[in-house]
Design a protein around this motif. Structure first.
Motif, short mmCIF file in Angstrom:
data_model
loop_
_atom_site.label_atom_id
_atom_site.label_comp_id
_atom_site.label_asym_id
_atom_site.label_seq_id
_atom_site.Cartn_x
_atom_site.Cartn_y
_atom_site.Cartn_z
N ARG A 84 2.75 -3.10 12.25
CA ARG A 84 1.98 -2.67 11.09
C ARG A 84 2.91 -2.08 10.03
N PRO A 85 2.47 -2.09 8.76
CA PRO A 85 3.32 -1.55 7.70
C PRO A 85 3.78 -0.13 7.94
N VAL A 86 2.90 0.74 8.43
CA VAL A 86 3.30 2.13 8.63
C VAL A 86 4.37 2.25 9.70
N ALA A 148 7.55 -7.56 2.02
CA ALA A 148 7.34 -7.92 3.43
C ALA A 148 5.87 -8.11 3.77
N PHE A 149 4.99 -7.37 3.09
CA PHE A 149 3.55 -7.44 3.39
C PHE A 149 2.75 -7.68 2.11
N PRO A 150 2.99 -8.79 1.42
CA PRO A 150 2.32 -9.03 0.13
C PRO A 150 0.81 -9.14 0.23
N ALA A 151 0.30 -9.61 1.37
CA ALA A 151 -1.14 -9.77 1.52
C ALA A 151 -1.85 -8.46 1.82
N GLU A 152 -1.11 -7.49 2.31
CA GLU A 152 -1.71 -6.21 2.69
C GLU A 152 -1.46 -5.10 1.69
N GLY A 157 0.03 0.27 -3.55
CA GLY A 157 -0.28 0.59 -2.15
C GLY A 157 0.97 0.85 -1.33
N ALA A 158 2.01 0.06 -1.57
CA ALA A 158 3.27 0.26 -0.83
C ALA A 158 3.89 1.60 -1.19
N ALA A 159 3.88 1.94 -2.49
CA ALA A 159 4.43 3.23 -2.92
C ALA A 159 3.64 4.38 -2.33
#
Length: 215
Positions: A84-86, A148-152, A157-159
């Protein structure tokens, strides 16, 4: 042995001697009370030699910032299937903290990290340097996370995710370093406590079976 290898080894010994001298003086004398000349003398080199390795006293506490960013980016690039991203953010931040360049992958790294955290709370000039270094690292991690997670995650949101994780970790470490039982002299124990603190803080965001895996 080629002359270039001998020169590199000599530079590495001098660099480490300066870091060790600075750490010792900061711990015993205090950051503000320690001068560049003091550090150079303790390392048995001249002040001019000091500036061949570090641009200032503050820079001693932030060695190889570019290498830390590269370590974080590499951690994102090597993400595991289903991660997962986190979880990737946590690994990236740990990579940035644990691998500050080839010069410090040893017992000195936790000691410098502890001094950086301590001095950053009490010396305004270092606080500013720490804030800037953290901002640069956060921005690059967020950018790479979006890639790395363009769809999510979009850029915002990444920031936001990286900022939330960094805030949680920073808050936990601030309390950790305020505890009298934690000292910079026990680097290995301090490193372990830092890992335990970050895992505990971030546990609600992580899959139970992955909390240990990212350590």
């Amino acid at each position: 042995m080629p002359p270039s290898v001998l020169r590199d080894r000599k530079r590495e010994r001098t660099r480490r001697a300066l870091l060790e001298a600075a750490a010792e003086l900061f711990e015993t004398r205090g950051y503000d009370e320690t001068t560049v000349a003091d550090i150079a003398a303790a390392a048995d080199v001249g002040t001019r030699t000091f500036f061949n390795y570090f641009g200032s006293k503050e820079e001693l506490l932030f060695p190889e910032s570019d290498d830390r960013v590269r370590a974080a980016v590499a951690a994102i690039a090597s993400r595991r299937p289903g991660e997962r991203p986190v979880e990737v953010v946590l690994r990236a931040l740990r990579a940035a903290g644990d691998n500050p360049g080839e010069h410090l992958i040893d017992d000195l790294s936790p000691r410098i990290a502890a001094l950086r955290a301590e001095v950053s709370r009490t010396v305004p000039s270092v606080s500013g340097r720490a804030a800037h270094a953290q901002l640069v690292t956060q921005r690059e991690i967020a950018r790479q996370l979006h890639v790395a997670f363009p769809a999510e995650l979009d850029e915002v949101g990444a920031a936001a995710l990286v900022g939330a994780v960094v805030g949680a970790v920073s808050g936990a470490l601030t309390v950790l370093f305020q505890q009298p039982l934690v000292g910079v002299e026990d680097g290995e124990r301090l490193h372990r406590l830092m890992h335990e603190a970050t895992s505990r803080v971030l546990q609600p965001w992580l899959s139970p079976h992955r909390v240990e895996a990212v350590g």
